[in-house]
Design an enzyme around this catalytic site. Structure first.
Site, mmCIF file in Angstrom:
data_model
loop_
_atom_site.group_PDB
_atom_site.id
_atom_site.type_symbol
_atom_site.label_atom_id
_atom_site.label_comp_id
_atom_site.label_asym_id
_atom_site.label_seq_id
_atom_site.Cartn_x
_atom_site.Cartn_y
_atom_site.Cartn_z
ATOM 1 N N SER A 1 2.560 -1.287 10.464
ATOM 2 C CA SER A 1 4.239 -1.688 11.353
ATOM 3 C C SER A 1 4.709 -2.949 10.738
ATOM 4 C CB SER A 1 4.321 -0.972 13.004
ATOM 5 O OG SER A 1 4.176 0.391 12.413
ATOM 6 N N LYS B 1 -0.115 4.439 -0.224
ATOM 7 C CA LYS B 1 -0.543 5.266 -0.111
ATOM 8 C C LYS B 1 -0.623 6.690 -1.107
ATOM 9 C CE LYS B 1 -0.488 3.483 4.411
ATOM 10 N NZ LYS B 1 -0.679 4.181 5.747
ATOM 11 N N GLU C 1 -7.097 5.900 7.721
ATOM 12 C CA GLU C 1 -6.719 6.655 7.018
ATOM 13 C C GLU C 1 -8.275 7.425 6.566
ATOM 14 O OE1 GLU C 1 -3.015 6.106 5.188
ATOM 15 O OE2 GLU C 1 -2.237 5.916 7.272
ATOM 16 N N GLY D 1 1.866 3.111 10.756
ATOM 17 C CA GLY D 1 2.850 3.426 10.684
ATOM 18 C C GLY D 1 3.532 4.666 11.997
ATOM 19 N N ASN E 1 0.996 -1.105 0.054
ATOM 20 C CA ASN E 1 0.171 -0.266 0.032
ATOM 21 C C ASN E 1 0.995 0.850 -0.216
ATOM 22 O OD1 ASN E 1 -2.088 2.083 0.329
ATOM 23 N ND2 ASN E 1 -2.672 0.934 2.886
ATOM 24 N N HIS F 1 -9.903 1.747 4.688
ATOM 25 C CA HIS F 1 -8.664 1.926 5.148
ATOM 26 C C HIS F 1 -9.091 3.013 6.449
ATOM 27 C CE1 HIS F 1 -4.487 3.032 6.677
ATOM 28 N NE2 HIS F 1 -4.287 1.932 6.130
ATOM 29 N N GLU G 1 -6.010 -4.430 10.587
ATOM 30 C CA GLU G 1 -5.065 -3.447 10.675
ATOM 31 C C GLU G 1 -5.533 -2.124 12.195
ATOM 32 O OE1 GLU G 1 -3.344 -2.140 6.821
ATOM 33 O OE2 GLU G 1 -4.234 -0.920 6.676
HETATM 34 P P1 PGA Z 1 1.796 0.573 8.260
HETATM 35 O O1 PGA Z 1 0.845 0.619 6.131
HETATM 36 O O2 PGA Z 1 2.741 -0.492 7.604
HETATM 37 O O3 PGA Z 1 3.327 2.099 7.625
HETATM 38 O O4 PGA Z 1 2.149 0.831 8.827
HETATM 39 C C1 PGA Z 1 -0.058 0.293 6.754
HETATM 40 C C2 PGA Z 1 -1.180 0.399 6.278
HETATM 41 O O5 PGA Z 1 -1.565 1.208 6.325
HETATM 42 O O6 PGA Z 1 -1.655 -0.506 5.547
#
Ligand code: PGA
Length: 250
Positions: free
Chosen positions: A206, A11, A92, A167, A9, A90, A161
């Site tokens: 992460s 982003k 976000e 993140g 992903n 997601h 998640e």
């Molecule tokens: P990350 O993001 O691996 O940077 O924690 C995962 C995601 O948001 O899909």
């Protein structure tokens, strides 16, 4: 047995090494029984789908096919550009863009209607975990998704998640993931059509080459949705390699 997935992903980022170099590097890594998908920002989907044999996913889509909706992208447009998957819900999108369970269910329905495979993200915030309400919270997200009419979709992928792990560099441990996944499976069995009780269930938050062994050994999951670490082909390949080691438990 469920399909196994590893999803990059990106982003709103691109790999610093360049898209072509990245795709070549990832495609040379033996994937075994793992389906590797790249989820780039919308404008890159078309080229990437033409350039690689890896699967391609969009990171979002509109909740309908046709409307005067400035800035939105219809599910069929994603499919036209060669992506077969779409990430929906997601955190976000939920938290920064105010997407509700109801909107996400509409997006699921719209994606399913044009034959895209949804990758539904669910996950709790830290306060929910600290209050001991994880199972109830995730069950409500699973239940809400059932409003999309999941009967007509051949496959749905779920990504667990936890919001506090995205993140932040603080991943859930394999044991914590296994425990949570058991609750998610229970809810899937309860609220979704019978055939989805074994749908691929991924972990995201992460994930790095350093923690993939613990997640593989203890997590009882079918793969990963990777953000930060997926922007570097070396790290992403190393996670893929971690999924091939014999200790891995699907
Ligand atoms: P990350 O993001 O691996 O940077 O924690 C995962 C995601 O948001 O899909």
């Amino acid at each position: 047995m469920s399909n196994r997935y590893l999803i990059a992903n990106w982003k709103m980022n691109l790999p610093p090494e360049g898209i072509t170099a990245y795709l070549k590097a990832v495609a040379t890594e033996p994937a075994g029984n793992v389906r590797v998908l790249i989820a780039p920002p919308f404008p890159y989907i078309d080229n990437i789908a033409g350039e690689t044999k890896l699967g391609v996913a969009a990171q979002n889509c509109a909740d309908r096919e046709k409307a005067a909706l400035t800035g939105e992208v219809a599910p069929s447009m994603i499919s036209d550009c060669g992506a077969r998957f779409v990430i929906l819900g997601h955190s976000e999108r939920r938290n920064l863009f105010g997407e509700s369970d109801t909107l996400i269910a509409r997006k699921l329905a719209a994606a399913i209607a044009v034959g895209l495979t949804p990758i539904l993200c669910i996950g709790e915030e830290l306060r929910i975990r600290e209050a001991g309400q994880v199972a109830t919270f995730l069950a409500a997200q699973i239940r809400a998704a059932s409003e999309a009419g999941l009967d007509s979709v051949p496959e749905i992928v779920v990504a667990y998640e936890p919001v506090w792990a995205i993140g932040t560099g603080r991943n859930a441990s394999g044991i914590m993931v296994a425990d949570t996944v058991a609750h998610i499976r229970e809810a899937m069995e309860r609220f979704w059509p019978a055939r989805f009780k074994d749908a691929p269930l991924l972990y995201g938050g992460s994930v790095t080459p350093d923690n993939v062994d613990d997640l593989e050994t203890n997590g009882r999951i079918d793969g990963y949705l990777c953000g930060g670490a997926s922007l570097d082909s070396g790290k992403f390949r190393s996670i893929l390699r971690g999924m091939q080691r014999p200790s891995a438990t699907p």
